[in-house]
Motif scaffolding. Structure first.
Motif, short mmCIF file in Angstrom:
data_model
loop_
_atom_site.label_atom_id
_atom_site.label_comp_id
_atom_site.label_asym_id
_atom_site.label_seq_id
_atom_site.Cartn_x
_atom_site.Cartn_y
_atom_site.Cartn_z
N ASP A 1 0.81 -1.22 0.00
CA ASP A 1 0.00 0.00 0.00
C ASP A 1 0.84 1.27 0.00
N THR A 2 2.01 1.23 0.62
CA THR A 2 2.87 2.42 0.60
C THR A 2 3.39 2.67 -0.80
N ALA A 3 3.69 1.62 -1.54
CA ALA A 3 4.14 1.80 -2.92
C ALA A 3 3.07 2.49 -3.75
N SER A 4 1.81 2.10 -3.57
CA SER A 4 0.72 2.76 -4.29
C SER A 4 0.56 4.20 -3.83
N ALA A 5 0.68 4.44 -2.53
CA ALA A 5 0.52 5.80 -2.01
C ALA A 5 1.58 6.74 -2.56
N VAL A 6 2.82 6.27 -2.64
CA VAL A 6 3.90 7.13 -3.10
C VAL A 6 3.79 7.42 -4.60
N ILE A 7 3.18 6.52 -5.36
CA ILE A 7 2.89 6.83 -6.77
C ILE A 7 2.05 8.10 -6.86
N ALA A 8 1.12 8.28 -5.93
CA ALA A 8 0.20 9.41 -5.96
C ALA A 8 0.70 10.61 -5.17
N VAL A 9 1.99 10.65 -4.83
CA VAL A 9 2.58 11.86 -4.26
C VAL A 9 2.61 12.92 -5.37
N PRO A 10 1.96 14.06 -5.18
CA PRO A 10 1.83 15.04 -6.28
C PRO A 10 3.06 15.92 -6.46
N PRO B 1 8.11 23.60 3.83
CA PRO B 1 6.66 23.56 3.55
C PRO B 1 6.18 22.13 3.42
N VAL B 2 4.94 21.92 3.84
CA VAL B 2 4.30 20.61 3.74
C VAL B 2 3.08 20.74 2.84
N VAL B 3 3.01 19.90 1.82
CA VAL B 3 1.84 19.83 0.95
C VAL B 3 1.03 18.61 1.38
N ALA B 4 -0.20 18.85 1.83
CA ALA B 4 -1.05 17.79 2.36
C ALA B 4 -2.07 17.34 1.32
N GLY B 5 -2.13 16.03 1.10
CA GLY B 5 -3.08 15.46 0.17
C GLY B 5 -2.36 14.76 -0.98
N PRO B 6 -3.06 13.83 -1.61
CA PRO B 6 -4.45 13.42 -1.37
C PRO B 6 -4.58 12.41 -0.23
N SER B 7 -5.74 12.43 0.41
CA SER B 7 -5.97 11.48 1.49
C SER B 7 -6.20 10.07 0.94
N GLU B 8 -6.72 9.97 -0.28
CA GLU B 8 -6.93 8.67 -0.92
C GLU B 8 -5.77 8.34 -1.86
N ALA B 9 -4.54 8.67 -1.45
CA ALA B 9 -3.38 8.47 -2.31
C ALA B 9 -3.21 7.02 -2.71
N THR B 10 -3.39 6.10 -1.77
CA THR B 10 -3.17 4.69 -2.08
C THR B 10 -4.11 4.21 -3.18
N SER B 11 -5.38 4.54 -3.06
CA SER B 11 -6.35 4.12 -4.08
C SER B 11 -6.05 4.79 -5.42
N MET B 12 -5.65 6.05 -5.39
CA MET B 12 -5.34 6.75 -6.64
C MET B 12 -4.13 6.13 -7.33
N GLY B 13 -3.09 5.82 -6.56
CA GLY B 13 -1.92 5.16 -7.14
C GLY B 13 -2.28 3.80 -7.71
N ASN B 14 -3.10 3.07 -6.99
CA ASN B 14 -3.59 1.77 -7.43
C ASN B 14 -4.28 1.90 -8.79
N ILE B 15 -5.21 2.84 -8.91
CA ILE B 15 -6.01 2.98 -10.12
C ILE B 15 -5.18 3.50 -11.29
#
Length: 482
Positions: free
Chosen positions: A242-251, A433-447
């Motif tokens: 799940d972390t691999a998917s989440a990091v894909i969606a790091v903007p 600075p910290v950029v917050a979001g997306p909260s659904e990063a894991t699902s977004m990276g997955n898709i």
């Protein structure tokens, strides 16, 4: 988020995203430029204890995932593809007649006994120099050694990591996805395949290890009857850790960033193109995990929102009814408004990893730090979130020093990105600075991996992150002036 008429996008997919305390099925449409989340079905994930130890109800997770897929299919068009991601470490054992029994939970104490057995055969320091993977009791290697010692592997035909297990039940072949394999402690460097030498040295049966495949591989089709009649829906491997998917969606725009993926666990690190295997990195508790397109996540793993969740459970607010949900929201709102407690604890302390009596463990750490434990629950939550922020800031500094990455911005994704306390604490303590979001990063990276595998999205990791930026409302937290 920009609105697209349903059906204007040519690709619709579902992500089954399983976490340590909850799961979700997320449906989304992708048109090559933007990703729009169409629906989310959430469900609870709770471990149970029996005479053998702490376990997962994997079959209930599967039923809940199927219920989510069915509901979201009924609300829209057919899915082209489904992908499954989950936490790392845990697995199911398949015998001739199906699942041997309920999978063990990574926090079960059985690895206290197997850890020294593995260390005597495969010293952790040597393993880190060879593979870059640090030794943690939650890892697959120590759990399988515990199973071997208990005689549980004698009739087993296959070991499937949790996301691969649920994908198999949906209709996929028995495979192991590479990003998750890389974190097991039994993989070749960079997770390219299982390490036969290490497996043989530990006396583990080689037959139980399935073929390793890359993210974006179609491994089967969803079983007829789970979705709507006539649907043909592929099962596509994603970056299933799940972390691999989440990091894909790091903007992120470029490589000079640190990431913080915060859910039950909090994982802080940088993205690099090589393994970092120095003694200093090992001593600092960092590990190397395979990411998409050959990237490496150099990171530190520690307890995250698990600490808050355990407090909430202790306070009897962990139900899923309307009353419990409202009580949790009210508690978090009061935490946002509460003043800082002026004391921080080390959230990396191993005492916070075990379930039960969490507030007593926090109070012990507060006393050791020379403070006084708050009596107000909202103040306890704020103390934990600010302490998590301070911990993350230290790990960012360490990751930057060990990797040579000149970190200019920190991206906070996952459920923790919704906490302004956490985001601001990271910014203030790190001076970045910290950029917050997306909260659904894991699902977004997955898709997005599914979309690329099916030709809806083209390009590399940067192109996927461009879609995330175009599809998400991000919040920027600047560090306070000192």
């Amino acid at each position: 988020m920009p609105e697209l008429p349903l059906g204007s996008a040519t690709f619709r997919a579902a992500a089954v995203d399983l976490g340590g305390s909850s799961g979700r099925v997320v449906s989304a449409t992708v048109d090559g430029e933007r990703l729009r989340i169409d629906g989310v079905h959430r469900f609870r994930n709770r471990a149970f204890t029996d005479e053998l130890g702490l376990r997962w109800d994997a079959q209930r997770l599967y039923r809940d995932a199927v219920a989510g897929l069915t509901r979201l299919r009924q609300e829209g068009h057919a899915f082209t593809s489904v992908g499954v991601d989950a936490w790392s470490g845990d697995y199911g054992l398949l015998a001739y007649d199906g699942l041997l029994d309920a999978p063990f939970h990574q926090r079960d104490a059985r690895t206290d006994r197997s850890f020294p057995l593995v260390e005597a055969i495969l010293p952790a320091a040597d393993a880190f120099r060879e593979t870059g993977v640090t030794a943690l009791p939650i890892m697959t290697i120590y759990q399988l050694m515990a199973d071997r010692e208990a005689g549980r592997l004698e009739t087993v035909q296959r070991m499937l990591l949790m996301p691969d297990l649920l994908a198999h039940w949906l209709g996929a072949e028995e495979v192991a996805e590479a990003t998750n394999v890389s974190s097991t402690g039994l993989a070749l460097p960079r997770g390219n395949d299982w390490d036969a030498r290490r497996i043989e040295a530990l006396g583990l049966p080689s037959r139980i290890f399935p073929e390793t495949v890359e993210p974006g591989t179609v491994t089967g089709h969803v079983t007829e009857g789970i979705l709507a009649p006539g649907d043909t829906t592929d099962i596509t491997t994603v970056a299933s850790h799940d972390t691999a998917s989440a990091v894909i969606a790091v903007p992120a725009h470029d490589e000079n960033f640190a990431f913080v993926s915060c859910g039950t666990w909090i994982l802080t690190g940088v993205e690099v193109d090589h393994l970092i295997t120095s003694d200093r990195a090992r001593e600092a508790g960092f590990t190397n995990e395979l990411g998409l397109d050959g990237t490496v996540r150099f990171l530190r793993i520690a307890a995250g929102l698990w600490i808050v969740n355990e407090c909430v459970r202790e306070w009897g607010l962990d139900g899923w009814g309307a009353r419990s949900t409202a009580a949790r929201r009210e508690l978090l709102a009061r935490a946002d408004a509460a003043p800082s407690t002026g004391v921080l604890v080390d959230t990396g302390d191993p005492r916070l990893l075990r379930p039960g009596q969490m507030t007593a463990r926090i109070a012990e750490l507060v006393a050791e730090a020379g403070g006084r434990m708050p009596t107000d629950r909202a103040a306890v939550v704020r103390l934990v979130l600010e302490s998590l922020g301070a911990f993350v800031a230290r790990q960012v500094e360490e990751a930057a020093a060990l990797s040579g990455v000149d970190v200019q911005v920190i991206h906070l994704v996952g459920g923790g990105s919704e906490s302004s306390i956490l985001a601001q604490a990271v910014a203030d303590r790190s001076g970045r600075p910290v950029v917050a979001g997306p909260s659904e990063a894991t699902s977004m990276g997955n898709i997005l991996v599914q979309a690329r595998a099916h030709g809806e999205v083209r390009g590399g990791l940067g192109d996927l992150r461009r879609i995330v930026r175009a599809s998400t409302d991000l919040r920027r937290h600047e560090p306070a002036l000192r």
